[in-house]
Enzyme design. Structure first.
Site, mmCIF file in Angstrom:
data_model
loop_
_atom_site.group_PDB
_atom_site.id
_atom_site.type_symbol
_atom_site.label_atom_id
_atom_site.label_comp_id
_atom_site.label_asym_id
_atom_site.label_seq_id
_atom_site.Cartn_x
_atom_site.Cartn_y
_atom_site.Cartn_z
ATOM 1 N N LYS A 241 -29.375 -0.563 31.880
ATOM 2 C CA LYS A 241 -28.829 0.499 31.531
ATOM 3 C C LYS A 241 -29.390 1.804 33.298
ATOM 4 O O LYS A 241 -30.353 1.544 33.760
ATOM 5 C CB LYS A 241 -28.841 1.867 30.500
ATOM 6 N N ARG A 315 -26.065 -5.701 18.169
ATOM 7 C CA ARG A 315 -24.437 -6.275 17.194
ATOM 8 C C ARG A 315 -25.247 -7.782 16.701
ATOM 9 O O ARG A 315 -24.829 -8.051 15.829
ATOM 10 C CB ARG A 315 -23.302 -6.497 17.962
#
Length: 462
Positions: A241, A315
């Site tokens: 990120k 996820r």
């Protein structure tokens, strides 16, 4: 902080009076007041707007009272007394003329402070509110404590709150409520929960990944599974990120915080359920052994997943955890996760995206969200978008690309929950970027009270 002593039964004890008014009633209320009160109101520029507060002189030296503005005095909402609770001096108060039972939670949370890391915290004494509806105090206090727990856990810096600390928190809760905790780590995690292991394997030994399970309740009661995403810090992995995106990633365990708080609410309220709480705890870190883009990992369910983006890790850990909940024959599965920025783009910070494979449960949960003033917004499990998760060389890709990110993330999770098992997925922010009365900037419980309200209605009526 204890919240159960901030609201007390009104047995006629001495207290400072709080008058409630709104803009429409202010003129009539002022007409009944003394010149001294009208002068004080004017001097403080009190206009009766929501969260306006003015101190009023009494008839004797040292006596005083308060006037507080709300949106509508006939329907004082959950946050209407939060500003008063934040700003009034230490003491005991009662409301004149109106029932404010619905505002008890806001009164308590208006006094929430996170000062664990302040060398000189600004400590204030309690503001106690006297109410007639004494029977509603315990539940309001339980929900205030649960909300505060989410805030505390999310606010804590990642260096002090890794997967080991999530485990310790689960054990603390289990000890209080006589629940059982099981933790899967090390080689058993690698073999049995390969997606959780893959996400967390690059972290230090201190922050090693694990699956934390808590079980409570009579096995003869309906079985519900509460699942939480516990990524205690998210660098994005090798698809790292930017600094701006990483700044708040201590909050990526917000789903786990919600799961822990909801589990404690269920146990404290003695709901007649068999509770199975599962938290997938890991730090998505960077090292030579980190999960790589292009890797293919076989999930616990046997579905192979190609890693398109290492920053779509939440996820992955949820997939193995949902599989375990299904294996244990949960009759209802609810997961909380700070899963996608796309949900925030679509709905903003205050409104969790809710997905469900069961329309009746989704509608009941939306009704509970309205009743608890804890809003949710249903989003579609739009089947045609499954093609965005196609992989040329594996059963599934972990990233659906630029479009409908919250939807494709939910569709990914749906692959691990059979249609026969009712399932709710909440993509929540767990953070408040700006302060409001009773809701300071920082970690926040979003969707917690709505889900608990739904469960309490569903199972208390059995």
């Amino acid at each position: 902080m204890r919240y159960d002593n901030l609201i007390q039964p009104d047995n006629g004890q001495a207290a400072t009076l709080i008058h409630l008014t709104d803009k429409g009633r202010l003129a009539a209320w002022l007409a009944l007041q003394s010149d001294a009160v009208r002068t004080a109101v004017a001097a403080q520029k009190f206009e009766g707007g929501n969260n306006d507060i003015a101190i009023l002189p009494g008839d004797k030296p040292g006596e005083w009272s308060v006037v507080a503005g709300v949106t509508n005095v006939e329907g004082a909402g959950i946050w209407h007394l939060a500003k008063a609770a934040e700003s009034l001096p230490e003491g005991t108060y009662r409301i004149a003329d109106y029932d404010v039972s619905d505002a008890m939670l806001g009164w308590m949370l208006g006094q929430y402070r996170y000062h664990e890391y302040l060398s000189e915290p600004k400590l204030t004494g309690p503001r106690i509110l006297l109410v007639k509806e004494a029977g509603r105090i315990p539940m309001a206090a339980l929900q205030a404590s649960a909300t505060a727990l989410v805030r505390d856990l999310v606010n804590r810096p990642a260096a002090d709150f890794g997967p080991n600390a999530l485990e310790a928190e689960a054990k603390r809760i289990s000890k209080v409520h006589k629940a059982e905790v099981n933790v899967v780590a090390g080689e058993p995690l690698e073999l049995g929960y390969p997606l959780i292991h893959a996400v967390g394997k690059a972290a230090s030994r201190e922050h090693a990944p694990r699956l934390i399970e808590l079980e409570w309740g009579d096995p003869r009661h309906p079985s519900i599974a509460i699942v939480g995403k516990g990524i205690t810090f998210d660098t994005g992995g090798l698809d790292i990120k930017p600094a701006s995106g990483m700044r708040l990633m201590k909050k990526d365990m917000g789903g786990a915080a919600h799961a822990l708080a909801l589990a404690e609410l269920i146990m404290a309220a003695h709901l007649p359920v068999r509770l199975h709480m599962l938290v997938a705890a890991a730090e998505n870190s960077i090292a030579g052994n980190a999960m790589r883009p292009g890797d293919i990992i076989k999930s616990r369910k046997g579905i192979t997943v190609e890693i398109d983006n290492t920053d779509a890790e939440g996820r992955l850990v949820l997939a193995d955890t949902l599989t375990k909940a299904v294996e244990d024959k949960a009759e209802l599965i609810i997961d909380f996760a700070t899963l996608t920025g796309a949900a925030r783009v679509a709905l903003g910070p205050d409104l969790p995206a809710m997905f469900s494979n069961d329309d009746s449960i989704a509608n009941a949960l939306l009704a509970a969200s309205t009743a608890t003033a804890d809003p949710l917004w249903r989003m579609p499990l739009w089947g045609p978008y499954m093609e965005m998760l196609d992989s040329d060389i594996a059963d599934l890709s972990n990233s659906g690309g630029a479009f409908a990110g919250a939807v494709t993330a939910a569709l990914f999770l749906q692959k691990f929950v059979p249609d026969t098992v009712p399932w709710i997925h909440l993509d929540t922010f767990a953070w408040r970027p700006t302060s409001k009365p009773g809701r300071p900037k920082g970690g926040e419980a979003l969707g917690l009270r709505a889900v608990f309200g739904y469960l309490a209605d569903k199972y208390s009526a059995r």
